[in-house]
Scaffold this active site. Structure first.
Site, PDB file in Angstrom:
ATOM      1  N   ASP A  30       0.879  -1.163   0.000  1.00 55.93           N
ATOM      2  CA  ASP A  30       0.000   0.000   0.000  1.00 55.93           C
ATOM      3  C   ASP A  30       0.918   1.215   0.000  1.00 55.93           C
ATOM      4  O   ASP A  30       1.575   1.502   1.008  1.00 55.93           O
ATOM      5  CB  ASP A  30      -0.891  -0.003   1.241  1.00 55.93           C
ATOM      6  CG  ASP A  30      -1.886   1.149   1.270  1.00 55.93           C
ATOM      7  OD1 ASP A  30      -1.700   2.124   0.507  1.00 55.93           O
ATOM      8  OD2 ASP A  30      -2.852   1.091   2.053  1.00 55.93           O
TER       9      ASP A  30
ATOM     10  N   ASN B   1       3.817   2.463 -10.714  1.00 56.58           N
ATOM     11  CA  ASN B   1       2.601   2.406 -11.534  1.00 56.58           C
ATOM     12  C   ASN B   1       1.326   2.600 -10.720  1.00 56.58           C
ATOM     13  O   ASN B   1       0.317   3.033 -11.271  1.00 56.58           O
ATOM     14  CB  ASN B   1       2.555   1.059 -12.264  1.00 56.58           C
ATOM     15  CG  ASN B   1       1.196   0.768 -12.852  1.00 56.58           C
ATOM     16  OD1 ASN B   1       0.797   1.333 -13.869  1.00 56.58           O
ATOM     17  ND2 ASN B   1       0.442  -0.109 -12.198  1.00 56.58           N
TER      18      ASN B   1
ATOM     19  N   TYR C  81      -7.263  14.324  -9.545  1.00 59.76           N
ATOM     20  CA  TYR C  81      -6.421  13.496 -10.410  1.00 59.76           C
ATOM     21  C   TYR C  81      -5.414  14.340 -11.181  1.00 59.76           C
ATOM     22  O   TYR C  81      -4.222  14.035 -11.205  1.00 59.76           O
ATOM     23  CB  TYR C  81      -7.299  12.706 -11.384  1.00 59.76           C
ATOM     24  CG  TYR C  81      -6.506  11.742 -12.244  1.00 59.76           C
ATOM     25  CD1 TYR C  81      -5.985  10.573 -11.697  1.00 59.76           C
ATOM     26  CD2 TYR C  81      -6.276  12.010 -13.588  1.00 59.76           C
ATOM     27  CE1 TYR C  81      -5.250   9.693 -12.475  1.00 59.76           C
ATOM     28  CE2 TYR C  81      -5.541  11.131 -14.377  1.00 59.76           C
ATOM     29  CZ  TYR C  81      -5.026   9.972 -13.808  1.00 59.76           C
ATOM     30  OH  TYR C  81      -4.287   9.109 -14.579  1.00 59.76           O
TER      31      TYR C  81
ATOM     32  N   LYS D 278      -1.211  14.318 -10.688  1.00 58.69           N
ATOM     33  CA  LYS D 278      -0.254  13.968 -11.737  1.00 58.69           C
ATOM     34  C   LYS D 278       0.691  15.130 -12.046  1.00 58.69           C
ATOM     35  O   LYS D 278       1.869  14.917 -12.376  1.00 58.69           O
ATOM     36  CB  LYS D 278      -0.994  13.527 -13.002  1.00 58.69           C
ATOM     37  CG  LYS D 278      -1.708  12.189 -12.848  1.00 58.69           C
ATOM     38  CD  LYS D 278      -0.749  11.057 -12.508  1.00 58.69           C
ATOM     39  CE  LYS D 278      -1.441   9.703 -12.511  1.00 58.69           C
ATOM     40  NZ  LYS D 278      -0.524   8.586 -12.201  1.00 58.69           N
TER      41      LYS D 278
ATOM     42  N   THR E 170      -8.593   0.059 -19.697  1.00 63.99           N
ATOM     43  CA  THR E 170      -8.469  -0.526 -18.367  1.00 63.99           C
ATOM     44  C   THR E 170      -9.689  -0.112 -17.546  1.00 63.99           C
ATOM     45  O   THR E 170     -10.567   0.601 -18.027  1.00 63.99           O
ATOM     46  CB  THR E 170      -7.202  -0.024 -17.667  1.00 63.99           C
ATOM     47  OG1 THR E 170      -7.295   1.412 -17.514  1.00 63.99           O
ATOM     48  CG2 THR E 170      -5.947  -0.351 -18.472  1.00 63.99           C
TER      49      THR E 170
END
Length: 235
Positions: free
Chosen positions: A57, A84, A157, A161, A192
């Site tokens: 984690d 990743n 998000y 990033k 995905t």
């Protein structure tokens, strides 16, 4: 000597595809697994000598330290760290006016996407320093680009990033003096769980491109922001 790689978020999507690709190339792979996966277990049965599944984690330092100890018990060095693991908790995205700051998804997204790789690099530094490649690959996104930003939603998000991109550059500034190479890679829009069925490419297609980046001989002045085809990005 067999090369070694650690892949976080290895149980599904791009992480699973990367794990499979490195195994096919003869690497010894340590697969960081957040949630138990039958697919990853089946892959372990195919490559019992080459694949080690490691509970992980990236939000928790104790979990990362345990992962480092697990790896160190099997190898004195690590050639590649592939960060990743990532989350996207804003499927539709809220407008600025409707952002819910009591919801933990903002903090959780930053904890995983931005600070997770930083924790991983800090704790795996010793093993990486003994490796031949000294390569760190952070899976970023075009969503983190400030120059090319056209989005109005998905604040957590996109900001996570963008923070990862800055962290990657700072890591390269510091670790480059020690012979490391850091890459922040845009993996493309993939089919995905995160990208959805309408996306452009498969995770296997992206994984192949990222694998080719991983085995390339990098020069100190090469760009750190690239896409899965190796093209520099103006971030």
């Amino acid at each position: 000597m067999t090369e070694t790689v650690f892949v976080s978020g290895a149980e599904r999507g791009l992480g699973f595809a990367l794990t499979s690709r490195f195994l096919q190339a003869g690497f010894c792979v340590f697969a960081g697994e957040y949630q138990p996966s039958s697919k990853l277990s089946d892959l372990g049965a195919q490559f019992p000598e080459a694949l080690t599944i490691v509970p992980l984690d990236v939000r928790e330092m104790d979990s990362i330290r345990a992962a480092v100890k697990h790896v160190a018990e099997q190898t004195p060095s690590l050639d590649i760290l592939l960060n990743n693991a990532g989350i996207h908790m804003e499927k539709q995205g809220r407008t600025l006016e409707t952002l819910d700051f009591t919801n933990q998804h903002l903090e959780q997204t930053m904890a995983v996407n931005a600070f997770g790789p930083l924790r991983m690099v800090q704790q795996f530094h010793g093993l990486l320093a003994q490796g031949e490649r000294k390569l760190i690959i952070n899976i970023s996104s075009e969503a983190g680009s400030i120059t090319n930003c056209a989005r109005e939603r998905e604040f957590a998000y996109c900001m996570s990033k963008s923070a990862l991109n800055m962290g990657s550059k700072m890591m390269q500034n510091y670790l480059g003096k020690q012979g490391f190479k850091v890459l922040a890679v845009q993996p493309g829009w993939m089919r995905t769980d995160m990208g959805g069925p309408q996306a452009d490419i498969t995770p296997e297609y992206s994984a192949e491109g990222i694998f080719q980046l991983a085995v390339k001989e990098w020069k100190p002045d090469d760009p750190i922001y690239v896409d899965y085809q190796g093209m520099p990005l103006p971030w």
